[in-house]
Design a protein around this motif. Structure first.
Motif, PDB file in Angstrom:
ATOM      1  N   VAL A 112       0.851  -1.209   0.000  1.00  0.00           N
ATOM      2  CA  VAL A 112       0.000   0.000   0.000  1.00  0.00           C
ATOM      3  C   VAL A 112       0.882   1.254   0.000  1.00  0.00           C
ATOM      4  O   VAL A 112       0.631   2.198  -0.757  1.00  0.00           O
ATOM      5  CB  VAL A 112      -0.998  -0.015   1.187  1.00  0.00           C
ATOM      6  CG1 VAL A 112      -1.736   1.312   1.286  1.00  0.00           C
ATOM      7  CG2 VAL A 112      -1.991  -1.158   1.019  1.00  0.00           C
ATOM      8  N   SER A 113       1.940   1.236   0.791  1.00  0.00           N
ATOM      9  CA  SER A 113       2.872   2.384   0.773  1.00  0.00           C
ATOM     10  C   SER A 113       3.456   2.555  -0.621  1.00  0.00           C
ATOM     11  O   SER A 113       3.617   3.685  -1.106  1.00  0.00           O
ATOM     12  CB  SER A 113       4.049   2.167   1.720  1.00  0.00           C
ATOM     13  OG  SER A 113       3.592   1.853   2.965  1.00  0.00           O
TER      14      SER A 113
ATOM     15  N   LYS B 219       1.012   4.219  -2.919  1.00  0.00           N
ATOM     16  CA  LYS B 219       0.929   5.661  -2.630  1.00  0.00           C
ATOM     17  C   LYS B 219       2.138   6.392  -3.223  1.00  0.00           C
ATOM     18  O   LYS B 219       2.018   7.488  -3.785  1.00  0.00           O
ATOM     19  CB  LYS B 219       0.838   5.905  -1.120  1.00  0.00           C
ATOM     20  CG  LYS B 219      -0.513   5.500  -0.572  1.00  0.00           C
ATOM     21  CD  LYS B 219      -0.571   5.647   0.927  1.00  0.00           C
ATOM     22  CE  LYS B 219      -1.936   5.222   1.435  1.00  0.00           C
ATOM     23  NZ  LYS B 219      -1.976   4.967   2.857  1.00  0.00           N
TER      24      LYS B 219
ATOM     25  N   ILE C 263       1.702   6.677  -6.943  1.00  0.00           N
ATOM     26  CA  ILE C 263       0.720   7.724  -7.289  1.00  0.00           C
ATOM     27  C   ILE C 263       1.403   9.088  -7.292  1.00  0.00           C
ATOM     28  O   ILE C 263       1.242   9.895  -8.217  1.00  0.00           O
ATOM     29  CB  ILE C 263      -0.474   7.688  -6.287  1.00  0.00           C
ATOM     30  CG1 ILE C 263      -1.322   6.443  -6.538  1.00  0.00           C
ATOM     31  CG2 ILE C 263      -1.304   8.965  -6.375  1.00  0.00           C
ATOM     32  CD1 ILE C 263      -2.433   6.216  -5.513  1.00  0.00           C
ATOM     33  N   ARG C 264       2.197   9.327  -6.262  1.00  0.00           N
ATOM     34  CA  ARG C 264       2.865  10.637  -6.173  1.00  0.00           C
ATOM     35  C   ARG C 264       3.996  10.772  -7.204  1.00  0.00           C
ATOM     36  O   ARG C 264       4.250  11.851  -7.719  1.00  0.00           O
ATOM     37  CB  ARG C 264       3.396  10.873  -4.754  1.00  0.00           C
ATOM     38  CG  ARG C 264       2.281  11.149  -3.763  1.00  0.00           C
ATOM     39  CD  ARG C 264       2.795  11.771  -2.485  1.00  0.00           C
ATOM     40  NE  ARG C 264       3.714  10.888  -1.777  1.00  0.00           N
ATOM     41  CZ  ARG C 264       3.335   9.922  -0.960  1.00  0.00           C
ATOM     42  NH1 ARG C 264       2.054   9.724  -0.731  1.00  0.00           N
ATOM     43  NH2 ARG C 264       4.219   9.170  -0.352  1.00  0.00           N
TER      44      ARG C 264
ATOM     45  N   SER D  97      -5.855   5.516  -1.123  1.00  0.00           N
ATOM     46  CA  SER D  97      -4.561   6.007  -1.624  1.00  0.00           C
ATOM     47  C   SER D  97      -4.761   7.116  -2.666  1.00  0.00           C
ATOM     48  O   SER D  97      -4.004   8.092  -2.702  1.00  0.00           O
ATOM     49  CB  SER D  97      -3.771   4.867  -2.267  1.00  0.00           C
ATOM     50  OG  SER D  97      -3.585   3.838  -1.337  1.00  0.00           O
TER      51      SER D  97
ATOM     52  N   THR E 229      -6.482  10.308  -0.647  1.00  0.00           N
ATOM     53  CA  THR E 229      -5.625  11.060   0.278  1.00  0.00           C
ATOM     54  C   THR E 229      -4.518  11.803  -0.472  1.00  0.00           C
ATOM     55  O   THR E 229      -3.934  12.747   0.042  1.00  0.00           O
ATOM     56  CB  THR E 229      -4.981  10.158   1.360  1.00  0.00           C
ATOM     57  OG1 THR E 229      -4.335   9.073   0.691  1.00  0.00           O
ATOM     58  CG2 THR E 229      -5.993   9.624   2.338  1.00  0.00           C
ATOM     59  N   ASN E 230      -4.248  11.379  -1.693  1.00  0.00           N
ATOM     60  CA  ASN E 230      -3.258  12.094  -2.505  1.00  0.00           C
ATOM     61  C   ASN E 230      -3.912  13.098  -3.460  1.00  0.00           C
ATOM     62  O   ASN E 230      -3.251  13.609  -4.375  1.00  0.00           O
ATOM     63  CB  ASN E 230      -2.385  11.095  -3.266  1.00  0.00           C
ATOM     64  CG  ASN E 230      -1.322  10.511  -2.349  1.00  0.00           C
ATOM     65  OD1 ASN E 230      -0.472  11.243  -1.834  1.00  0.00           O
ATOM     66  ND2 ASN E 230      -1.373   9.218  -2.112  1.00  0.00           N
TER      67      ASN E 230
ATOM     68  N   LYS F 253     -10.564   9.878  -8.580  1.00  0.00           N
ATOM     69  CA  LYS F 253     -10.783   8.431  -8.664  1.00  0.00           C
ATOM     70  C   LYS F 253     -11.808   8.103  -9.746  1.00  0.00           C
ATOM     71  O   LYS F 253     -12.908   8.650  -9.755  1.00  0.00           O
ATOM     72  CB  LYS F 253     -11.280   7.920  -7.304  1.00  0.00           C
ATOM     73  CG  LYS F 253     -11.507   6.431  -7.277  1.00  0.00           C
ATOM     74  CD  LYS F 253     -11.819   5.936  -5.879  1.00  0.00           C
ATOM     75  CE  LYS F 253     -12.995   6.640  -5.256  1.00  0.00           C
ATOM     76  NZ  LYS F 253     -13.953   5.755  -4.592  1.00  0.00           N
TER      77      LYS F 253
ATOM     78  N   SER G 160       9.780  10.695   0.647  1.00  0.00           N
ATOM     79  CA  SER G 160       8.762  10.226   1.606  1.00  0.00           C
ATOM     80  C   SER G 160       9.361   9.942   2.978  1.00  0.00           C
ATOM     81  O   SER G 160       8.646   9.932   3.974  1.00  0.00           O
ATOM     82  CB  SER G 160       8.120   8.948   1.089  1.00  0.00           C
ATOM     83  OG  SER G 160       9.039   7.872   1.243  1.00  0.00           O
TER      84      SER G 160
END
Ligand SMILES: Cc1ncc(COP(=O)(O)O)c(C=O)c1O
Length: 387
Positions: free
Chosen positions: A91-92, A95, A98-99, A121, A124-125, A129, A260
């Motif tokens: 999951v990290s 994320k 995505i960034r 994810s 929050t970014n 969606k 990050s």
């Protein structure tokens, strides 16, 4: 022979699955297993712990070699050392991707119903969606690629997060499906993040095709998210392997990883993964047979005692997607029914998207005894409901 029938008390072990549930319910929700990992992993951890010094760790060649060898042996995928980067979880990693590859308000498409942290994810970014519903056709889901292309084009989608094998529906995409999806993404310059964390749980008659193997050119615009965490029950050790063949994508990803601050590997995670990949093949084969036995036992039980409930037979993962719409309950009522009447703590279908309302996701990576007890509780609750 490994013994997957062994009952192990998981209460008061900082287990999200058990310690968030009352002791009178059977927890079959979050995707970890009730089975002990293989002995070689335990031994490797004990050996490392007994050293007593836990300073900063580096990822050494033997670690990469264990990942490379596993991907080759189990999935026939050739990867290179510098394509692999570890993160503290998939999951990290999603994320980060995505960034790294999109900007605020860019459109990211996910295929519904799907593992809900994908939604979180994206949101929050502050990306947009795009929910693309898969079609439920009798007992399985299909991806309508004509509609997918239309959605990608109209919404100017920049990224697709693919889930293969697909949680919660247990779908394993065929090579042909992946080629169709990949070709659309290639045509519209869409980055594909392929979450393949469930890659090692594949049942008879199905084959996991890593996205990179569907077509060689897909390496240019995609990344693969893999981990030993589901396979060997190591989630709390927080180690995953993100595979990025394209140099430009890799550089962007590593820059984002640096920014990050989640940069250091976990020494226990590395030791466990190495031992698991090195010694875990036989253990995994036996585990899959056991899980297949659970799936068969559940199918037979439902067929005999609860024929109104429709079980989608998983092609992969240890998650069963159960269609309970025939009970005629709203999703709020179904949730209460499962917890208070059947005494089961499951993941409610609606959390995976509105398409999931009326479904339950059941984690069957437990002993056969626990599974049969859970099914019995469900049976009794349904009989009571019918009165
Ligand atoms: C599809 C999928 N991706 C990612 C994860 C979680 O991965 P991690 O614990 O490495 O963040 C899960 C866990 O259930 C999952 O099902």
């Amino acid at each position: 022979m490994y013994n997957f029938d062994q009952e192990i008390n998981r209460y008061h072990t900082n287990s999200i699955k058990y310690d968030q549930a009352d002791e009178n319910v059977i927890p079959m929700w979050v995707a970890d297993m009730d089975f002990e990992t293989l002995p070689e992993v335990k031994e490797a951890l004990i050996k490392r712990a007994s050293h007593g010094i836990f300073g900063y760790a580096s990822v050494e060649d033997d670690y990469y070699e264990s990942v490379i060898s596993w991907m080759k042996r189990r999935h026939d995928l050739d990867i290179q050392k510098d394509w692999i980067t570890t993160t503290c979880g998939v999951v990290s990693a999603i994320k980060l991707a995505i960034r790294a590859y999109t900007k605020e308000n860019d459109a990211i498409l996910i295929m519904k119903p799907v593992y809900y942290p994908f939604d979180i994810s994206i949101q929050t970014n502050h990306r947009k969606k795009i929910e693309f519903p898969l079609d439920l056709i009798e007992d399985h889901y299909e991806c309508n690629t004509t509609k997918l292309e239309k959605s990608i084009k109209e919404n100017q989608v920049k990224m697709v997060i693919l889930c293969n094998p697909h949680n919660p529906i247990g779908k394993v995409y065929t090579k042909d499906e992946l080629i169709q999806i990949g070709n659309i993404c290639k045509k519209y310059h869409v980055i594909v993040v392929s979450d393949e964390i469930h890659q090692d749980f594949i049942y008879k008659g199905n084959k996991h095709i890593p996205f990179y193997l569907a077509d060689d050119s897909f390496k240019e615009f995609s990344i693969l998210c893999t981990a030993p965490s589901k396979t060997f029950n190591l989630a709390a050790l927080q180690t995953s392997n993100i595979i990025i063949a394209n140099k430009e994508l890799r550089t962007l990803y590593l820059e984002e990883k640096q920014k990050s601050g989640i940069n250091d590997p976990n020494i226990f995670g590395l030791e466990a993964a190495k031992a698991a990949y090195q010694y875990g093949e036989q253990w995994l084969d036996e585990l899959i047979d056991y899980l297949q036995g659970n799936i068969d036992a559940m199918r037979e039980y439902l067929h005999e005692y609860l024929p109104e409930l429709k079980m989608l037979i998983p092609q992969g993962t240890y998650l069963v997607w159960l269609d309970m719409r025939a009970l005629g309950l709203s999703h709020e009522e179904l949730e209460k029914f499962m917890l208070n009447e059947a005494h089961l703590m499951l993941d409610e279908g609606y959390i995976f998207g509105k398409e999931g309302a009326g479904f339950e996701r059941i984690n069957i990576a437990c002993t056969r005894k626990t599974l049969m007890k859970a099914l019995n509780q469900l049976y009794l609750a349904v009989q009571k409901l019918k009165k």
